[in-house]
Design a protein around this motif. Structure first.
Motif, PDB file in Angstrom:
ATOM      1  N   ASP A 191       0.743  -1.144   0.140  1.00  0.00           N
ATOM      2  CA  ASP A 191       0.209   0.156   0.223  1.00  0.00           C
ATOM      3  C   ASP A 191       0.854   1.221  -0.041  1.00  0.00           C
ATOM      4  OD1 ASP A 191       1.124  -0.510   2.556  1.00  0.00           O
ATOM      5  OD2 ASP A 191      -0.716  -0.025   3.484  1.00  0.00           O
ATOM      6  N   GLN A 192       2.173   1.136  -0.396  1.00  0.00           N
ATOM      7  CA  GLN A 192       3.043   2.271  -0.365  1.00  0.00           C
ATOM      8  C   GLN A 192       2.900   3.222  -1.407  1.00  0.00           C
ATOM      9  OE1 GLN A 192       7.089   1.523   1.127  1.00  0.00           O
ATOM     10  NE2 GLN A 192       7.784   2.953  -0.505  1.00  0.00           N
ATOM     11  N   ILE A 193       2.771   4.551  -1.063  1.00  0.00           N
ATOM     12  CA  ILE A 193       2.633   5.700  -1.846  1.00  0.00           C
ATOM     13  C   ILE A 193       3.781   6.783  -1.712  1.00  0.00           C
ATOM     14  CG2 ILE A 193      -0.074   5.641  -1.919  1.00  0.00           C
ATOM     15  CD1 ILE A 193      -0.083   7.888   0.139  1.00  0.00           C
ATOM     16  N   ASP A 194       3.806   7.431  -2.782  1.00  0.00           N
ATOM     17  CA  ASP A 194       4.942   8.564  -3.028  1.00  0.00           C
ATOM     18  C   ASP A 194       5.502   9.019  -1.622  1.00  0.00           C
ATOM     19  OD1 ASP A 194       5.171   7.775  -5.522  1.00  0.00           O
ATOM     20  OD2 ASP A 194       4.770   9.904  -6.231  1.00  0.00           O
ATOM     21  N   LYS A 195       4.443   9.307  -0.845  1.00  0.00           N
ATOM     22  CA  LYS A 195       4.755  10.259   0.449  1.00  0.00           C
ATOM     23  C   LYS A 195       4.965   9.385   1.744  1.00  0.00           C
ATOM     24  CE  LYS A 195       3.203  14.901  -0.625  1.00  0.00           C
ATOM     25  NZ  LYS A 195       2.728  16.036   0.011  1.00  0.00           N
ATOM     26  N   ASP A 196       4.875   8.088   1.592  1.00  0.00           N
ATOM     27  CA  ASP A 196       4.800   6.875   2.848  1.00  0.00           C
ATOM     28  C   ASP A 196       5.897   6.090   2.264  1.00  0.00           C
ATOM     29  OD1 ASP A 196       3.892   5.998   5.152  1.00  0.00           O
ATOM     30  OD2 ASP A 196       2.876   4.133   3.978  1.00  0.00           O
ATOM     31  N   SER A 197       7.060   6.659   1.862  1.00  0.00           N
ATOM     32  CA  SER A 197       8.219   5.806   1.321  1.00  0.00           C
ATOM     33  C   SER A 197       9.093   5.688   2.776  1.00  0.00           C
ATOM     34  CB  SER A 197       9.127   6.411   0.230  1.00  0.00           C
ATOM     35  OG  SER A 197       9.670   7.509   0.934  1.00  0.00           O
ATOM     36  N   ASN A 198      10.099   4.485   2.819  1.00  0.00           N
ATOM     37  CA  ASN A 198      10.825   4.491   3.857  1.00  0.00           C
ATOM     38  C   ASN A 198      11.987   5.653   3.850  1.00  0.00           C
ATOM     39  OD1 ASN A 198      11.243   2.801   1.386  1.00  0.00           O
ATOM     40  ND2 ASN A 198      13.425   2.180   2.263  1.00  0.00           N
ATOM     41  N   TYR A 199      12.022   6.133   2.838  1.00  0.00           N
ATOM     42  CA  TYR A 199      12.904   7.453   2.738  1.00  0.00           C
ATOM     43  C   TYR A 199      12.055   8.541   3.991  1.00  0.00           C
ATOM     44  CZ  TYR A 199      15.391   6.321  -1.200  1.00  0.00           C
ATOM     45  OH  TYR A 199      16.159   5.781  -1.955  1.00  0.00           O
ATOM     46  N   HIS A 200      10.871   8.677   3.754  1.00  0.00           N
ATOM     47  CA  HIS A 200       9.871   9.566   4.491  1.00  0.00           C
ATOM     48  C   HIS A 200       9.756   9.035   5.967  1.00  0.00           C
ATOM     49  CE1 HIS A 200       8.583  10.967   0.492  1.00  0.00           C
ATOM     50  NE2 HIS A 200       8.114  11.976   0.940  1.00  0.00           N
ATOM     51  N   ARG A 201       9.449   7.748   5.906  1.00  0.00           N
ATOM     52  CA  ARG A 201       9.349   7.187   7.570  1.00  0.00           C
ATOM     53  C   ARG A 201      10.726   7.434   8.380  1.00  0.00           C
ATOM     54  NH1 ARG A 201       6.444   1.595   5.515  1.00  0.00           N
ATOM     55  NH2 ARG A 201       4.688   2.306   4.918  1.00  0.00           N
ATOM     56  N   MET A 202      11.930   7.157   7.872  1.00  0.00           N
ATOM     57  CA  MET A 202      12.937   7.307   8.671  1.00  0.00           C
ATOM     58  C   MET A 202      13.126   8.933   9.068  1.00  0.00           C
ATOM     59  SD  MET A 202      17.129   6.601   7.952  1.00  0.00           S
ATOM     60  CE  MET A 202      17.386   8.053   7.538  1.00  0.00           C
ATOM     61  N   LEU A 203      12.975   9.701   8.017  1.00  0.00           N
ATOM     62  CA  LEU A 203      13.231  11.172   8.445  1.00  0.00           C
ATOM     63  C   LEU A 203      12.168  11.720   9.249  1.00  0.00           C
ATOM     64  CD1 LEU A 203      14.033  12.541   4.670  1.00  0.00           C
ATOM     65  CD2 LEU A 203      15.726  12.182   6.914  1.00  0.00           C
ATOM     66  N   SER A 204      10.858  11.360   9.170  1.00  0.00           N
ATOM     67  CA  SER A 204       9.934  11.678  10.010  1.00  0.00           C
ATOM     68  C   SER A 204      10.058  11.195  11.429  1.00  0.00           C
ATOM     69  CB  SER A 204       8.674  10.952   9.716  1.00  0.00           C
ATOM     70  OG  SER A 204       8.248  11.614   8.291  1.00  0.00           O
ATOM     71  N   LEU A 205      10.577   9.821  11.706  1.00  0.00           N
ATOM     72  CA  LEU A 205      10.605   9.256  13.011  1.00  0.00           C
ATOM     73  C   LEU A 205      12.066   9.833  13.867  1.00  0.00           C
ATOM     74  CD1 LEU A 205       9.780   5.764  12.215  1.00  0.00           C
ATOM     75  CD2 LEU A 205       8.633   7.327  13.558  1.00  0.00           C
ATOM     76  N   ALA A 206      13.115   9.945  12.671  1.00  0.00           N
ATOM     77  CA  ALA A 206      14.318   9.986  13.526  1.00  0.00           C
ATOM     78  C   ALA A 206      15.078  11.320  13.383  1.00  0.00           C
ATOM     79  CB  ALA A 206      15.335   8.991  13.031  1.00  0.00           C
ATOM     80  N   PHE A 207      14.947  11.967  12.165  1.00  0.00           N
ATOM     81  CA  PHE A 207      15.564  13.272  11.851  1.00  0.00           C
ATOM     82  C   PHE A 207      14.516  14.474  12.287  1.00  0.00           C
ATOM     83  CE2 PHE A 207      16.263  16.855   8.835  1.00  0.00           C
ATOM     84  CZ  PHE A 207      17.338  17.048   9.132  1.00  0.00           C
ATOM     85  N   TRP A 208      13.532  14.627  11.623  1.00  0.00           N
ATOM     86  CA  TRP A 208      12.689  15.938  11.765  1.00  0.00           C
ATOM     87  C   TRP A 208      12.244  16.475  13.402  1.00  0.00           C
ATOM     88  CZ3 TRP A 208      12.680  20.088   9.368  1.00  0.00           C
ATOM     89  CH2 TRP A 208      11.398  20.715   9.626  1.00  0.00           C
ATOM     90  N   PRO A 209      12.118  15.312  14.225  1.00  0.00           N
ATOM     91  CA  PRO A 209      11.749  15.919  15.478  1.00  0.00           C
ATOM     92  C   PRO A 209      12.981  16.401  16.146  1.00  0.00           C
ATOM     93  CG  PRO A 209      10.655  13.606  15.105  1.00  0.00           C
ATOM     94  CD  PRO A 209      11.758  13.790  14.037  1.00  0.00           C
ATOM     95  N   ARG A 210      14.179  15.740  15.880  1.00  0.00           N
ATOM     96  CA  ARG A 210      15.571  16.449  16.659  1.00  0.00           C
ATOM     97  C   ARG A 210      15.853  17.878  15.870  1.00  0.00           C
ATOM     98  NH1 ARG A 210      18.190  11.897  18.932  1.00  0.00           N
ATOM     99  NH2 ARG A 210      16.338  10.538  19.701  1.00  0.00           N
ATOM    100  N   ALA A 211      15.704  17.935  14.588  1.00  0.00           N
ATOM    101  CA  ALA A 211      15.956  19.344  13.812  1.00  0.00           C
ATOM    102  C   ALA A 211      15.069  20.119  14.251  1.00  0.00           C
ATOM    103  CB  ALA A 211      15.691  18.855  12.428  1.00  0.00           C
ATOM    104  N   LYS A 212      13.605  19.893  14.433  1.00  0.00           N
ATOM    105  CA  LYS A 212      12.755  20.935  14.967  1.00  0.00           C
ATOM    106  C   LYS A 212      13.049  21.213  16.368  1.00  0.00           C
ATOM    107  CE  LYS A 212       8.876  18.837  14.372  1.00  0.00           C
ATOM    108  NZ  LYS A 212       7.287  18.699  14.234  1.00  0.00           N
TER     109      LYS A 212
END
Length: 499
Positions: A120-141
């Protein structure tokens, strides 16, 4: 709107490329084979397990392991080493004990382009998006800061353009994609006043508040171990602490094993002899029965690794000129009749399931993980096999690398790389079955990866205990003068640094 796959041109750019939101295209950031593959049900099941379930299952099979201590390791966020990958071998011994061992831990791992998509993967639900959303973006903010967002890299255009496009989607702002090669006389990035800056298409230098880093070749010659005004994912201290330094990694594993042995947790590796001068290498090879692996401690992508199964291979290593002063020598994992036997440890490859000709190949498993606020998560997985099947008798002449070398990267020239995807083994219904791995093997690999990453993060924490990189401590941990001269200081601008 500029598409992210514009980064996939051969020549490095002299300025940063501007990547806009809504530019992520799955076809641009995955291998064609992956687009037509289906994720193996067992792999999908494994990736969906919680850390609590993993800890319970692992301790059921390893009753000497303290479940509480393991669960704490799996769920505790890391301070520095937030994204990582480990390369592991499935091995057995003369008693038939099968287990996963760590060969190397990587602070800038590839892998996302090689994972078959979920149904069921779509463009905005890739493993690229998931990793950045979970690990990078919270720390960056949380970090805040002033400036733009950037992805800096020196190889792997396909994945890094994918990270840039995914980050643009998540942040809903422009992201700058910057290729920063080693020894570039006029790079489009620099460090000034403990902050990363990138050069735009107009020639303007822009401050960066947060960056995703995939700089792999001697990154400490361009970026200090830690910079205060830019959030770097991962900071260079992770490379120096073991993510791109096999010498320091082995020490980190040793410290970890002393600390967690009472809990039934250790990092399993081949026997490793570190701080070996070139003239001492033949002595150690002889002590291992003539079978050994010699490694440049600071290289990656299969470079600087020498498998030795014959006098010819040892002579070839000794004749070669080397940049660094010291090496590590490891016991060689081969076939049952030709593996190193030292300190009571003798591992040999379980190998792939034999083909119709009865031939089995050496293969490794790459497991990429990230550290989130709720603990570790599996991001991606793939495997690689050697080009020639394992022989029953020891390889002769210069033939051992073809049976034991699994890395897919090929160095084509200065700052130019290719990939031998013929030996890539996907986590799909066809390739995964050939690996001979089960769910418990994947759980074992995950625990070993978490142990190794935690060990290196602990080392990074020690090196940063005072709030800045402790060069004196590092010199005592890794006394290789050739390396120490390359590490630039936080207060030194890279435009003036010499590599």
């Amino acid at each position: 709107m500029q598409k992210a796959n514009a980064a996939q041109k051969d020549e490095a750019k002299l300025c940063a490329q501007s990547i806009e939101p809504e530019s992520f295209e799955i076809e641009s950031h995955y291998y064609n084979r992956v687009l037509n593959a289906q994720r193996h049900p067992l792999v999908a099941s494994f990736m969906g397990l919680t850390n609590k379930v993993i800890a319970a299952r692992y301790c059921h099979l390893h009753p000497a392991t303290d479940e509480k201590a393991l669960l704490e390791l799996l769920t505790k966020p890391k301070k520095f080493f937030r994204w990582s990958g480990a390369d592991l071998f499935s091995v057995t011994d003369d008693n038939g004990k099968k287990q996963m061992i760590v060969i190397e831990t990587n602070s800038c791992p590839s892998g996302n382009k090689s994972l078959p998509l979920s149904n069921d993967q779509i463009d905005k639900d890739s493993n690229y998006h998931r990793m950045l959303s979970l690990a990078f973006w919270p720390r960056a903010k949380e970090f805040g800061g002033h400036g733009v967002l950037a992805v800096i890299y020196d190889k792997n255009d396909m994945e890094n353009s994918g990270y840039a496009a995914a980050l643009a989607d998540i942040s809903e702002e422009k992201v700058y994609l910057v290729k920063w090669n080693d020894n570039d006389p006029d790079p489009p990035a620099k460090i000034e006043n403990s902050q990363l800056w990138v050069r735009s298409a107009s020639g303007e230098w822009l401050p960066v508040r947060a960056c995703f880093r995939y700089v792999t070749q001697r990154p400490w010659t361009r970026i200090p171990p830690f910079i205060r005004k830019t959030f770097v994912f991962n900071p260079i201290v992770c490379c120096l602490a073991g993510g791109r330094n096999k010498m320091c990694a082995d020490k980190a594993y040793e410290f970890f094993n002393h600390k967690y042995y009472k809990h039934g947790l250790v990092v399993r590796t081949p026997v490793t002899i570190r701080d070996v001068y070139k003239r001492e290498v033949p002595i150690w090879v002889k002590s291992m029965g003539g079978f050994a692996v010699i490694k440049n401690p600071y290289s990656n992508a299969g470079q600087g690794v020498y498998t030795v199964c014959s006098q010819e291979e040892l002579d070839a290593f000794m004749k070669e000129e080397h940049h660094y002063d010291k090496f590590i020598v490891q016991s060689l994992v081969g076939n049952s009749q030709w593996s190193s036997d030292i300190k009571g440890k003798k591992y040999y490859h379980t190998g792939t399931i034999p083909n119709r000709q009865g031939k089995s190949f050496c293969a490794d498993l790459r497991l990429m993980i990230c550290s989130t606020d709720k603990g570790f998560r599996v991001v991606s997985m793939y495997a690689r096999r050697a080009s020639v099947a394992l022989s029953k008798e020891p390889p002769v002449g210069m033939e051992s690398w073809s049976q034991l070398g699994t890395n897919l990267s090929k160095k084509l020239g200065l700052n130019k790389w290719g990939t031998d995807t013929r030996r890539l083994m996907l986590m799909d219904s066809r390739d995964f079955n050939r690996l001979g791995l089960g769910l418990d093997d994947l759980i074992d690999a995950y625990v070993q990866t978490v142990n190794a990453v935690s060990a290196i993060d602990d080392m990074a924490c020690e090196l940063m205990k005072s709030g800045k990189f402790d060069r004196t401590l590092y010199e005592s941990v890794n006394a290789d003068q050739a390396l120490l001269k390359e590490i630039i200081d936080e207060d030194k601008n890279t435009s003036a640094a010499k590599t």
